[in-house]
Design a protein around this motif. Structure first.
Motif, PDB file in Angstrom:
ATOM      1  N   THR A 163      -7.856  -3.200  11.036  1.00  0.00           N
ATOM      2  CA  THR A 163      -8.576  -1.861  10.501  1.00  0.00           C
ATOM      3  C   THR A 163      -9.720  -1.993   9.459  1.00  0.00           C
ATOM      4  O   THR A 163     -10.729  -1.386   9.150  1.00  0.00           O
TER       5      THR A 163
ATOM      6  N   LYS B 115      -4.127   2.243  11.453  1.00  0.00           N
ATOM      7  CA  LYS B 115      -3.457   1.730  10.322  1.00  0.00           C
ATOM      8  C   LYS B 115      -1.953   2.742  10.311  1.00  0.00           C
ATOM      9  O   LYS B 115      -2.078   3.776   9.816  1.00  0.00           O
TER      10      LYS B 115
ATOM     11  N   TYR C  77     -14.525  -0.333   0.415  1.00  0.00           N
ATOM     12  CA  TYR C  77     -15.502   0.331  -0.321  1.00  0.00           C
ATOM     13  C   TYR C  77     -16.256  -0.454  -1.432  1.00  0.00           C
ATOM     14  O   TYR C  77     -17.470  -0.473  -1.442  1.00  0.00           O
TER      15      TYR C  77
ATOM     16  N   ALA D  59     -16.611   3.319   4.804  1.00  0.00           N
ATOM     17  CA  ALA D  59     -16.965   3.427   3.401  1.00  0.00           C
ATOM     18  C   ALA D  59     -18.720   3.229   3.368  1.00  0.00           C
ATOM     19  O   ALA D  59     -19.216   4.140   2.612  1.00  0.00           O
TER      20      ALA D  59
ATOM     21  N   VAL E 204     -12.901   6.449  -5.076  1.00  0.00           N
ATOM     22  CA  VAL E 204     -12.363   6.455  -3.690  1.00  0.00           C
ATOM     23  C   VAL E 204     -11.654   7.578  -3.551  1.00  0.00           C
ATOM     24  O   VAL E 204     -11.914   8.461  -2.508  1.00  0.00           O
TER      25      VAL E 204
ATOM     26  N   PRO F  91     -10.264   9.067   6.157  1.00  0.00           N
ATOM     27  CA  PRO F  91      -9.632   7.778   6.556  1.00  0.00           C
ATOM     28  C   PRO F  91      -8.871   8.364   7.866  1.00  0.00           C
ATOM     29  O   PRO F  91      -8.356   7.443   8.726  1.00  0.00           O
TER      30      PRO F  91
ATOM     31  N   GLU G 123       0.896  -1.189   0.100  1.00  0.00           N
ATOM     32  CA  GLU G 123       0.029  -0.043   0.063  1.00  0.00           C
ATOM     33  C   GLU G 123       0.829   1.282   0.090  1.00  0.00           C
ATOM     34  O   GLU G 123       1.540   1.443   1.057  1.00  0.00           O
TER      35      GLU G 123
ATOM     36  N   LEU H   9     -12.556   0.214   8.412  1.00  0.00           N
ATOM     37  CA  LEU H   9     -12.583   1.044   7.116  1.00  0.00           C
ATOM     38  C   LEU H   9     -14.022   0.708   6.264  1.00  0.00           C
ATOM     39  O   LEU H   9     -14.342   1.493   5.500  1.00  0.00           O
TER      40      LEU H   9
ATOM     41  N   ASN I  84      -6.620  -1.748   1.010  1.00  0.00           N
ATOM     42  CA  ASN I  84      -7.690  -1.970   2.096  1.00  0.00           C
ATOM     43  C   ASN I  84      -8.865  -0.939   1.806  1.00  0.00           C
ATOM     44  O   ASN I  84      -9.886  -1.196   1.911  1.00  0.00           O
ATOM     45  N   LEU I  85      -8.630   0.370   1.683  1.00  0.00           N
ATOM     46  CA  LEU I  85      -9.781   1.134   1.511  1.00  0.00           C
ATOM     47  C   LEU I  85     -10.605   1.043   0.415  1.00  0.00           C
ATOM     48  O   LEU I  85     -11.627   1.074   0.506  1.00  0.00           O
TER      49      LEU I  85
ATOM     50  N   SER J  74      -3.726   3.962   1.870  1.00  0.00           N
ATOM     51  CA  SER J  74      -4.329   2.726   1.894  1.00  0.00           C
ATOM     52  C   SER J  74      -5.410   2.716   0.623  1.00  0.00           C
ATOM     53  O   SER J  74      -5.908   1.313   0.458  1.00  0.00           O
ATOM     54  N   CYS J  75      -5.231   3.486  -0.263  1.00  0.00           N
ATOM     55  CA  CYS J  75      -6.244   3.362  -1.523  1.00  0.00           C
ATOM     56  C   CYS J  75      -5.554   2.157  -2.410  1.00  0.00           C
ATOM     57  O   CYS J  75      -6.038   1.844  -3.335  1.00  0.00           O
TER      58      CYS J  75
END
Length: 343
Positions: A185, A335, A162, A193, A300, A311, A62, A189, A157-158, A153-154
């Protein structure tokens, strides 16, 4: 030749910086990217503490980075561009990539990604420099002015959180959602979302009181549970397994209403048992699979840039890159994100 630092897993609770030869452009479609902000995925914690994969290997999948150099066939990127580096390696043009499933790209081995050896050796996103194949398909531009720490984190995880809830909530904003937590996390997350998508019917359950408290602060109805029971009482259109525990997965599956959907983003290194007959009788749709970051990260990023998705309550740090081994061995809640000038 100047060496390049790479954060390397050597075994259970053994992670350190190692010097490696620097990466270089290999193909005309490559780019070289310098990570600016690197985040710790929940999976990274497991890889460091349990080391279920054969070491040594570079850690990290990430990051937001800055383009340093591009191959001769790359026209849409230039040095200085800031980009999200998706965790998976993908060509962008095969049948799977064309169906918005780059995590299943057929041009590379299964599980090909940064930060693990499962699908080949691609380096890690804590490395001082990263080679990105098929760069115009494999990098996502960062909106101007957006803090790299907010978007790190896109890469995984993020966006994955989502995507776990957005199809159901886009179809029905009033859908009742149950998130079965357990990872540090990912479940939280997922709550973020849901909130960004306007959901007001999110129930979060977890065995960790700190996570339950945080979920409540993020707007969810939050319940502390002693263990993963067979079923959480309620009528849930969508359940999300964010437990990384076989019993948590079972709980999420059996808690979905008849005809509902259960999404699991947990990574299991053994085969979890499924309550097949119960699922058969209720007609629950079970959705799983790797993250497909590249097609959905722009959406996102726009939500983060607009302030609809924030976040920051879950970010720990930022820490300096030099501190990464110590922080990973004793990670804080939230995170961790690392950023600093490199040597």
């Amino acid at each position: 030749m100047i060496a390049m630092r790479s954060l390397t897993v050597l075994g259970p609770r053994r992670v350190e910086w190692r010097d490696l030869p620097p990466v270089s452009l290999r193909e005309a479609t490559d780019a070289l990217v310098r990570p600016l902000a690197s985040a710790v995925c929940d999976l990274d914690r497991h890889l460091v503490h349990e080391s279920p994969l054969e070491p040594p290997y570079a850690l990290g999948h990430e990051a937001v980075g800055e383009v340093v150099d591009v191959g001769s066939a790359v026209s849409g990127l230039q040095p200085g561009d800031r980009v999200v580096i998706p965790c998976h390696i993908n060509c962008g043009v095969c049948a799977e990539c064309s169906r918005s499933m780059p995590g299943a790209c057929s041009a590379v081995p299964p599980f090909a990604s940064y930060g693990t050896p499962a699908g080949g050796s691609w380096g890690g996103l804590f490395d001082e420099l990263v080679r990105v194949p098929w760069a115009e398909h494999g990098l996502v531009p960062l909106p101007p002015g957006l803090d790299p720490v907010m978007a790190a984190s896109c890469s995984d995880n993020l966006v994955d959180a989502y995507r776990a809830v957005s199809p159901a909530l886009r179809a029905d904003p009033d859908a009742a959602v149950l998130v079965v937590g357990g990872t540090p996390t990912f479940g939280l997350l997922t709550v973020l979302a849901c909130t960004a998508l306007g959901s007001t019917a999110v129930h979060y359950v977890d065995r960790d009181p700190r996570s339950v408290e945080k979920a409540a602060a993020l707007g969810a109805r939050a319940t502390l549970i002693d263990s993963y029971s067979e079923r959480i009482q309620g009528r849930y259109d969508l359940t999300v397994d964010a437990s990384a525990h076989p019993k948590g997965l079972r709980c999420a599956l059996t808690s979905a209403r008849p005809g509902g959907t259960c999404v699991s983003r947990s990574v299991f290194f053994t085969e979890p048992a499924l309550p097949y007959l119960e699922l058969y009788s209720s007609g629950v749709t079970f959705v799983t699979g790797p993250p497909h970051i590249t097609p959905f990260a722009p959406e996102v990023l726009r939500l983060i840039d607009s302030g609809a998705l924030d976040p920051s309550p879950l970010i720990a740090g930022p820490y300096g890159y030099d501190d990464a081994p110590d922080v990973l061995l004793d990670p804080p809640a939230g995170k961790p994100v690392f950023t600093a000038s490199r040597r």
